[in-house]
Design an enzyme around this catalytic site. Structure first.
Site, short mmCIF file in Angstrom:
data_model
loop_
_atom_site.label_atom_id
_atom_site.label_comp_id
_atom_site.label_asym_id
_atom_site.label_seq_id
_atom_site.Cartn_x
_atom_site.Cartn_y
_atom_site.Cartn_z
N LYS A 1 0.82 -1.22 0.00
CA LYS A 1 0.00 0.00 0.00
C LYS A 1 0.85 1.27 0.00
O LYS A 1 0.46 2.27 -0.62
CB LYS A 1 -0.94 0.00 1.20
CG LYS A 1 -2.08 -0.98 1.02
CD LYS A 1 -3.06 -0.93 2.15
CE LYS A 1 -4.14 -1.95 1.85
NZ LYS A 1 -4.95 -2.32 2.97
N ARG B 1 -7.55 -7.78 -8.91
CA ARG B 1 -8.25 -9.05 -9.10
C ARG B 1 -9.73 -8.78 -9.28
O ARG B 1 -10.18 -7.64 -9.15
CB ARG B 1 -8.06 -9.92 -7.86
CG ARG B 1 -8.54 -9.20 -6.61
CD ARG B 1 -8.52 -10.06 -5.38
NE ARG B 1 -8.57 -9.28 -4.15
CZ ARG B 1 -9.67 -8.90 -3.53
NH1 ARG B 1 -10.85 -9.19 -4.05
NH2 ARG B 1 -9.63 -8.19 -2.42
P1 ADP Z 1 -13.25 -7.56 -1.76
O1 ADP Z 1 -12.36 -6.38 -1.77
O2 ADP Z 1 -13.34 -8.32 -3.02
O3 ADP Z 1 -14.53 -7.28 -1.12
P2 ADP Z 1 -12.43 -8.88 0.62
O4 ADP Z 1 -11.60 -7.88 1.34
O5 ADP Z 1 -13.76 -9.23 1.15
O6 ADP Z 1 -12.46 -8.54 -0.89
O7 ADP Z 1 -11.56 -10.19 0.44
C1 ADP Z 1 -11.98 -11.23 -0.41
C2 ADP Z 1 -11.41 -12.49 0.10
O8 ADP Z 1 -10.00 -12.48 0.01
C3 ADP Z 1 -11.72 -12.74 1.55
O9 ADP Z 1 -11.88 -14.12 1.72
C4 ADP Z 1 -10.49 -12.21 2.27
O10 ADP Z 1 -10.33 -12.85 3.50
C5 ADP Z 1 -9.41 -12.58 1.28
N1 ADP Z 1 -8.29 -11.64 1.25
C6 ADP Z 1 -8.26 -10.43 0.70
N2 ADP Z 1 -7.04 -9.88 0.78
C7 ADP Z 1 -6.27 -10.79 1.40
C8 ADP Z 1 -4.91 -10.83 1.79
N3 ADP Z 1 -4.06 -9.85 1.52
N4 ADP Z 1 -4.47 -11.92 2.43
C9 ADP Z 1 -5.30 -12.93 2.70
N5 ADP Z 1 -6.58 -12.95 2.34
C10 ADP Z 1 -7.07 -11.91 1.71
P1 ADP Z 2 -7.97 -3.81 3.20
O1 ADP Z 2 -6.77 -4.01 2.35
O2 ADP Z 2 -7.93 -4.60 4.45
O3 ADP Z 2 -9.23 -3.94 2.41
P2 ADP Z 2 -8.38 -0.91 3.13
O4 ADP Z 2 -7.27 0.06 3.08
O5 ADP Z 2 -9.11 -1.14 1.86
O6 ADP Z 2 -7.84 -2.30 3.71
O7 ADP Z 2 -9.38 -0.47 4.26
C1 ADP Z 2 -10.44 -1.31 4.71
C2 ADP Z 2 -11.55 -0.46 5.28
O8 ADP Z 2 -11.09 0.32 6.39
C3 ADP Z 2 -12.11 0.57 4.32
O9 ADP Z 2 -13.10 0.01 3.49
C4 ADP Z 2 -12.65 1.63 5.26
O10 ADP Z 2 -13.90 1.25 5.78
C5 ADP Z 2 -11.66 1.61 6.38
N1 ADP Z 2 -10.60 2.61 6.18
C6 ADP Z 2 -9.39 2.40 5.62
N2 ADP Z 2 -8.64 3.53 5.60
C7 ADP Z 2 -9.41 4.50 6.15
C8 ADP Z 2 -9.21 5.89 6.43
N3 ADP Z 2 -8.06 6.49 6.16
N4 ADP Z 2 -10.21 6.56 7.03
C9 ADP Z 2 -11.37 5.95 7.34
N5 ADP Z 2 -11.61 4.65 7.12
C10 ADP Z 2 -10.66 3.92 6.52
#
Ligand code: ADP
Ligand code: ADP
Ligand code: MG
Length: 500
Positions: free
Chosen positions: A116, A292
């Site tokens: 990230k 993806r």
């Molecule tokens: P989306 O962004 O498609 O909604 P999610 O955050 O719900 O995805 O993740 C989709 C699936 O992939 C879930 O089963 C989540 O646990 C898995 N997943 C996503 N990112 C990772 C990661 N970096 N490492 C392990 N599992 C991941």
């Molecule tokens: P992941 O890789 O686990 O999906 P993200 O960076 O996409 O992580 O963040 C997951 C969730 O956390 C976001 O969908 C949002 O709800 C919350 N989030 C992440 N960053 C911020 C931020 N800077 N401020 C507020 N909420 C955040």
């Protein structure tokens, strides 16, 4: 076009990919772990091969085994789905080096967006706004504390290698910073094998709004509008919808352009999603790019009338995109609910066990992407998602009503599910007016409890009679029939009437 594809996944997404292949006349090879020997995806594919024990590290994450099965069975390409190896650049390379096609972006693009902190730097260079923050691989805890004061509280500590909501902490006061950094590092090391963390300003009252993009090998990059995914628990989505009830047309366009620029900045090919957090003034900031197919892709398919998996396969085969930006518009309103085997009344604890019976809702504009049906098992080994329920209607109010009806019709017996919780979100006045932000669940449903279900004697008696009837049908009317027809339904009612 490919003739045979290996499906390197399980559950609903494997089923989804197998269907897309079959529609294109492509044969499919499924792989499965010992825990999945009779799972839905193994039944749907043309062939299925055992690759190892239940633990993902010994089966679905074994890239070498997947490539070996693909070569042995004469596949030309591998589709990774989401999760598992879908965002592992080493796997994408391994597939390519084996002379196979990886149905996804080039390993280089996955790599650049996979960390990230690096993705943030690329976005700055591409002119895409990022959340103000601080990142450094050499900073001490004192440095972080000083930078945190500059950013201001509340702020977020996030894992650089993060995904799936893991390695994220919200910090409200300076006294809590060190503890949050240390625990986020531990979680990140465990989950992603990388303890690097960074700081981001916390966008209060933020909404998660993401943009779907598609790019081919011929320089075409388009976006398929947004998905709002603000309804989350533990930073993971549970309900998604499109269009967003919040965005203006101007900002929607700007976000689409920013997403296309983000994709171009890493020479992206295939389907991807650029995630943004949007504040209450409609300022949007890049969060991350998921390189993806996403769980919630069906709602985009519903409103744009496209098939994203079909497009992914065609793009991977070298075809130019078969539609352009100008061909696309959002027609109607789509909502998706993720149906989980989990207990929303008890910290969303996953539930496991056999699914005795499922009855899926059906009707115009209702789609169920299921990974589990009657007779299947939900095990501790994998994600407890049972299915995704997706609806499409003319407008948001109708889509909410349709979803509520569809949830009410969905029968899943044998396991605790979140069906009732989803209905309570859908009916909540804050959701209905389109004002839910990412802390909706914490704000309004943290004390949620399942409703008391005291079934009346009438309902229980009706259910018992229903079961008796079913058993008699299963017996095939063995003991007699109506006019000699052992399958006649009248045979059974006759017997009841005669008190047999
Ligand atoms: P989306 O962004 O498609 O909604 P999610 O955050 O719900 O995805 O993740 C989709 C699936 O992939 C879930 O089963 C989540 O646990 C898995 N997943 C996503 N990112 C990772 C990661 N970096 N490492 C392990 N599992 C991941
Ligand atoms: P992941 O890789 O686990 O999906 P993200 O960076 O996409 O992580 O963040 C997951 C969730 O956390 C976001 O969908 C949002 O709800 C919350 N989030 C992440 N960053 C911020 C931020 N800077 N401020 C507020 N909420 C955040
Ligand atoms: Mg994310």
């Amino acid at each position: 076009m490919f003739k045979k594809i290996l499906i390197a996944n399980r559950g609903e997404i494997a089923a989804r990919m197998i269907r897309a292949c079959h529609e294109l006349g492509i044969e499919t090879v499924a792989v499965f772990s010992e825990a999945d020997s009779d799972a839905l995806h193994t039944r749907l594919a043309d062939e299925a091969h055992l690759i190892g024990p239940a633990t993902p590290g010994e089966s679905y994450l074994r890239g070498d085994k997947l490539v070996e099965v693909a070569q042995r069975t004469g596949c030309e390409a591998i589709h990774p789905g989401y999760g598992f190896l879908s965002e592992a650049p080493a796997f994408a390379r391994m597939v390519r080096d084996a002379g196979l096609v990886f149905i996804g972006p080039p390993a280089e693009a996955i790599e650049k967006m996979g960390v990230k902190t690096e993705a943030r730097a690329i976005m700055v260079a591409a002119g895409v706004p990022i959340v103000p923050g601080f990142q450094s691989s050499t900073a001490t805890l004192d440095d972080f504390a000083r930078e945190a004061d500059n950013i201001g509280y509340p702020l977020m500590v996030k894992a650089a290698g993060g995904g799936g909501g893991k390695g994220i902490r919200i910090v409200h006061q300076p006294e809590r910073l060190t503890e949050a950094i240390e625990s986020a590092r531990r979680e990140a090391l465990h989950a992603f094998n990388d303890p690097m963390i960074f700081l981001e300003k916390y966008i209060a009252d933020g909404r998660h709004i993401e943009v779907q993009i598609l790019a081919d090998m011929h320089g075409n990059v388009i976006h398929l509008f947004e998905r709002e995914c603000s309804i989350q628990r533990r930073h993971q989505k549970i309900i998604e919808e499109t269009p967003s009830p919040f965005l203006s047309d101007d900002v929607r366009l700007q976000m689409g352009e920013a997403a296309v620029n983000a994709a171009r900045a890493v020479n992206y090919v295939n389907a991807g999603t650029v995630e943004f957090i949007v504040d209450n003034q409609m300022n949007f900031y890049f969060l991350e790019m998921n390189t993806r197919l996403q769980v919630e892709h069906p709602i985009t398919e519903m409103v744009t009338g496209t098939d994203l998996v079909n497009a992914q396969i065609r793009v991977a085969a070298g075809q130019p995109l078969h539609f352009s930006q100008d061909d696309l518009c959002q027609r109607g309103h789509a909502i998706e609910c993720r149906v989980y085997a989990e207990d929303p009344g008890n910290h969303f604890l996953p539930a496991t066990g056999p699914v005795l019976r499922t009855v899926e809702p059906a009707g115009p504009g209702i789609r169920v992407d299921a990974g589990v049906v009657s007779g299947d098992q939900v095990t501790i080994h994998y994600d407890p998602m049972i299915a995704k329920l997706i609806v499409l209607a003319d407008n948001r109010a109708d889509a909410i009503r349709k979803m509520d009806w569809a949830l009410a019709q969905y029968v899943i017996l044998g396991l605790t599910t979140n069906l009732q919780f989803l209905r309570d979100v859908i009916q909540h006045p804050v959701f209905v007016v389109g004002e839910a932000t990412t802390h909706f669940v914490d704000d309004y449903l943290s004390e949620w409890e399942p409703p008391e279900t005291s079934l009346s004697d009438h309902v229980l008696i009706a259910a018992a009679i229903g079961e008796m009837l079913k058993q008699q049908i299963a017996m095939g009317g063995r003991n007699g029939g109506c006019n000699g027809d052992q399958y006649s339904p009248w045979a059974r009612t006759d017997r009841f009437r005669m008190g047999q």
